[in-house]
Design a protein around this motif. Structure first.
Motif, PDB file in Angstrom:
ATOM      1  N   TYR A 114     -21.179  47.465  33.849  1.00  0.00           N
ATOM      2  CA  TYR A 114     -21.519  48.702  33.104  1.00  0.00           C
ATOM      3  C   TYR A 114     -22.623  49.489  33.308  1.00  0.00           C
ATOM      4  N   LYS A 115     -23.813  48.670  33.581  1.00  0.00           N
ATOM      5  CA  LYS A 115     -24.989  49.628  34.025  1.00  0.00           C
ATOM      6  C   LYS A 115     -24.808  50.571  35.387  1.00  0.00           C
ATOM      7  N   ALA A 116     -24.168  49.598  36.324  1.00  0.00           N
ATOM      8  CA  ALA A 116     -23.752  50.299  37.550  1.00  0.00           C
ATOM      9  C   ALA A 116     -22.639  51.539  37.368  1.00  0.00           C
ATOM     10  N   GLU A 117     -22.093  51.309  36.360  1.00  0.00           N
ATOM     11  CA  GLU A 117     -20.960  52.462  36.294  1.00  0.00           C
ATOM     12  C   GLU A 117     -21.361  53.778  35.422  1.00  0.00           C
ATOM     13  N   PHE A 118     -22.074  53.253  34.397  1.00  0.00           N
ATOM     14  CA  PHE A 118     -22.333  54.384  33.351  1.00  0.00           C
ATOM     15  C   PHE A 118     -23.878  54.754  33.242  1.00  0.00           C
ATOM     16  N   GLY A 119     -24.890  53.855  33.932  1.00  0.00           N
ATOM     17  CA  GLY A 119     -26.330  54.189  33.811  1.00  0.00           C
ATOM     18  C   GLY A 119     -26.957  54.096  32.501  1.00  0.00           C
ATOM     19  N   LEU A 120     -27.575  55.122  32.390  1.00  0.00           N
ATOM     20  CA  LEU A 120     -28.281  55.191  30.871  1.00  0.00           C
ATOM     21  C   LEU A 120     -27.488  55.358  29.775  1.00  0.00           C
ATOM     22  N   LEU A 121     -26.173  55.911  29.756  1.00  0.00           N
ATOM     23  CA  LEU A 121     -25.119  56.084  28.813  1.00  0.00           C
ATOM     24  C   LEU A 121     -24.968  54.281  28.169  1.00  0.00           C
ATOM     25  N   PHE A 122     -25.224  53.394  28.893  1.00  0.00           N
ATOM     26  CA  PHE A 122     -24.751  52.086  28.662  1.00  0.00           C
ATOM     27  C   PHE A 122     -26.198  51.323  28.206  1.00  0.00           C
ATOM     28  N   ILE A 123     -25.839  50.614  26.980  1.00  0.00           N
ATOM     29  CA  ILE A 123     -27.042  49.942  26.416  1.00  0.00           C
ATOM     30  C   ILE A 123     -27.003  48.512  26.574  1.00  0.00           C
ATOM     31  N   ARG A 124     -25.865  48.079  26.263  1.00  0.00           N
ATOM     32  CA  ARG A 124     -25.656  46.634  26.264  1.00  0.00           C
ATOM     33  C   ARG A 124     -24.293  45.969  26.159  1.00  0.00           C
ATOM     34  N   SER A 125     -24.075  44.709  26.484  1.00  0.00           N
ATOM     35  CA  SER A 125     -22.909  44.140  25.993  1.00  0.00           C
ATOM     36  C   SER A 125     -23.363  42.841  25.118  1.00  0.00           C
ATOM     37  N   PHE A 126     -22.391  42.470  24.322  1.00  0.00           N
ATOM     38  CA  PHE A 126     -22.757  41.361  23.463  1.00  0.00           C
ATOM     39  C   PHE A 126     -21.342  40.672  22.952  1.00  0.00           C
ATOM     40  N   VAL A 127     -21.302  39.322  23.067  1.00  0.00           N
ATOM     41  CA  VAL A 127     -20.042  38.542  22.773  1.00  0.00           C
ATOM     42  C   VAL A 127     -19.921  38.259  21.277  1.00  0.00           C
ATOM     43  N   ILE A 128     -18.820  38.727  20.940  1.00  0.00           N
ATOM     44  CA  ILE A 128     -18.362  38.558  19.532  1.00  0.00           C
ATOM     45  C   ILE A 128     -17.630  37.268  19.226  1.00  0.00           C
ATOM     46  N   GLU A 129     -16.886  36.827  20.218  1.00  0.00           N
ATOM     47  CA  GLU A 129     -16.238  35.624  19.861  1.00  0.00           C
ATOM     48  C   GLU A 129     -15.339  35.049  21.189  1.00  0.00           C
ATOM     49  N   PHE A 130     -15.587  33.669  21.332  1.00  0.00           N
ATOM     50  CA  PHE A 130     -14.538  32.961  22.224  1.00  0.00           C
ATOM     51  C   PHE A 130     -13.526  32.102  21.423  1.00  0.00           C
ATOM     52  N   ARG A 131     -12.362  32.259  22.024  1.00  0.00           N
ATOM     53  CA  ARG A 131     -11.205  31.545  21.536  1.00  0.00           C
ATOM     54  C   ARG A 131     -10.021  31.076  22.502  1.00  0.00           C
ATOM     55  N   PRO A 132      -9.181  30.266  22.162  1.00  0.00           N
ATOM     56  CA  PRO A 132      -8.356  29.862  22.935  1.00  0.00           C
ATOM     57  C   PRO A 132      -7.438  30.830  23.482  1.00  0.00           C
ATOM     58  N   PHE A 133      -7.053  30.464  24.864  1.00  0.00           N
ATOM     59  CA  PHE A 133      -5.953  31.398  25.478  1.00  0.00           C
ATOM     60  C   PHE A 133      -5.352  30.867  26.414  1.00  0.00           C
ATOM     61  N   VAL A 134      -3.731  30.983  26.424  1.00  0.00           N
ATOM     62  CA  VAL A 134      -3.056  30.076  27.360  1.00  0.00           C
ATOM     63  C   VAL A 134      -2.244  31.010  28.118  1.00  0.00           C
ATOM     64  N   THR A 135      -1.980  30.571  29.432  1.00  0.00           N
ATOM     65  CA  THR A 135      -1.269  31.319  30.498  1.00  0.00           C
ATOM     66  C   THR A 135      -0.115  30.611  30.843  1.00  0.00           C
ATOM     67  N   PRO A 136       0.855  31.078  31.685  1.00  0.00           N
ATOM     68  CA  PRO A 136       2.089  30.288  32.248  1.00  0.00           C
ATOM     69  C   PRO A 136       1.524  29.107  32.957  1.00  0.00           C
ATOM     70  N   THR A 137       0.436  29.093  33.694  1.00  0.00           N
ATOM     71  CA  THR A 137      -0.088  27.982  34.396  1.00  0.00           C
ATOM     72  C   THR A 137      -1.074  27.118  33.780  1.00  0.00           C
ATOM     73  N   ARG A 138      -1.810  27.672  32.765  1.00  0.00           N
ATOM     74  CA  ARG A 138      -2.789  26.764  32.174  1.00  0.00           C
ATOM     75  C   ARG A 138      -2.770  27.114  30.515  1.00  0.00           C
ATOM     76  N   ALA A 139      -3.131  25.986  29.622  1.00  0.00           N
ATOM     77  CA  ALA A 139      -2.953  26.008  28.496  1.00  0.00           C
ATOM     78  C   ALA A 139      -4.516  25.710  27.683  1.00  0.00           C
ATOM     79  N   ASP A 140      -5.578  25.842  28.669  1.00  0.00           N
ATOM     80  CA  ASP A 140      -6.819  25.683  28.059  1.00  0.00           C
ATOM     81  C   ASP A 140      -7.815  26.605  28.680  1.00  0.00           C
ATOM     82  N   ASN A 141      -7.331  28.046  28.804  1.00  0.00           N
ATOM     83  CA  ASN A 141      -8.452  28.816  29.071  1.00  0.00           C
ATOM     84  C   ASN A 141      -9.084  29.382  27.841  1.00  0.00           C
TER      85      ASN A 141
END
Length: 368
Positions: A114-141
């Motif tokens: 996002y720094k590369a795309e938006f330059g000074l408009l972008f301030i930061r990124s921050f993680v809100i949460e991690f949680r389980p996610f499943v796909t047809p090939t994996r059930a533990d992403n």
């Protein structure tokens, strides 16, 4: 005043003094620390001609002042995306080494993009949460919910639209030449909300303690208060049948691999259709399966400010059905919140066709 005056355990030797209207003027000082107050006035002590103590004010109360400033919330776009990272329970604890290690990698990659795309408009990124996610090939992403914060001083026209924020990440992680130390499934990236984030209010309080013969340097205290505003969401319950598919008992167990694999398949297939059709769409979740070939029961979430009708929701699935080959959709079986929203047109066509065939048969037989 002659002799010496003792203040705070230190002695000031005065070579002589005169007193006028209750004021004391020292004409010579040898050594001291602090200051001497006489008759309501303070004399600043000096050693060798330089000031070594701080002046204070005695006998005059100092008013306490309080200033509270509430900062406007920064513009934030919240994204969710699946990571090819094995989900472990420790990722639910922000203080765990596992959370902090993955958080660091996610933030590094998102910041670069996002720094590369938006330059000074972008301030930061921050993680809100991690949680389980499943796909047809994996059930533990792992699914990551991340906030992308932009400059609060920018105008609303300068802040990128949520779709542009999503597309930037999709293009970056889809580039086969990227060197990121994180794999993000591009097809799972979507935005959750915009400008619906935590607001930090900064309160600055200046306090002065006053006393008749004591003065205190004002101290400044800064406190942060975080307030989370939740978006109002309306849930629609949708059911459809997958004719010709075999129901197995493990589809009754949400923890089974069969349940999670089918739920992920239907979710990842149908969500793009609803995202394209309704800007207020937030998510689709498979809640259960039942017998009857396979009956699929799903919850669809929409922003409460703009909720489509049962017919609109059902018709979106009907339109999508012809292009879906990974599972079957019986368009005559679709219900939304218990309301049948499909099958009417096909039933009328069948009736017209049958009537035409009967009429044609009668005409042919009458000619013989």
């Amino acid at each position: 005043m002659g002799g010496s005056t003792t203040t705070g355990g230190s002695t000031t030797t005065m070579g002589g003094s005169t007193s006028t209207d209750g004021s004391t003027t020292t004409t010579a000082l040898t050594s001291t620390s602090g200051s001497t107050t006489t008759g309501g006035l303070t004399t600043t002590t000096t050693t060798g001609g330089s000031t070594t103590g701080a002046s204070t004010t005695a006998g005059r109360p100092t008013a306490a002042t309080t200033t509270t400033t509430t900062a406007a919330p920064p513009p934030v776009v919240v994204l969710v995306a699946a990571l090819e990272e094995t989900f472990v329970e420790e990722l639910t604890d922000r203080e765990s080494p596992e959370f902090m290690a993955l958080e660091k990698r996610v933030v590094q990659v998102y910041d670069i993009i996002y720094k590369a795309e938006f330059g000074l408009l972008f301030i930061r990124s921050f993680v809100i949460e991690f949680r389980p996610f499943v796909t047809p090939t994996r059930a533990d992403n792992t699914e990551a919910e991340v906030g992308i914060e932009f400059n609060r001083t920018a105008s609303s026209d300068e802040i990128p639209e949520a779709e542009a924020v999503v597309q930037t990440l999709v293009e970056a992680v889809s580039n086969p030449n990227n060197t990121f130390n994180l794999t993000v499934a591009a097809e799972t990236i979507k935005f959750v909300e915009r400008d619906n984030t935590s607001v930090t209010a900064v309160s600055t309080t200046a306090t002065a303690i006053s006393a008749a013969n004591t003065s205190t340097i004002p101290t400044t205290t800064t406190s942060q208060t975080t307030t989370t505003t939740a978006e109002a969401v309306t849930i629609r319950q949708m059911t459809f049948r997958s004719a010709g598919e075999t129901f197995t008992s493990d589809l009754l167990n949400p923890s089974s691999a069969a349940f999670q694999s089918r739920a992920s398949l239907i979710k990842s297939t149908l969500e793009p259709f609803y995202q394209t059709t309704f800007l207020s769409f937030r998510s689709l979740t498979l809640v259960s399966f039942s017998n009857g070939s396979i009956i699929n029961n799903a919850d669809l979430r929409f922003a409460s400010t703009s909720v489509p009708s049962e017919t609109q929701i059902g018709n979106t699935l009907i339109s999508a059905a012809s292009g879906i080959t990974t599972f079957n959709i019986d368009t005559s079986s679709i219900t939304v919140d218990g309301t049948q929203v499909s099958g009417g047109v096909s039933q009328k066509i069948s009736l017209i066709t049958a009537s035409f065939l009967v009429l044609l048969s009668w005409l042919l037989s009458s000619q013989q």
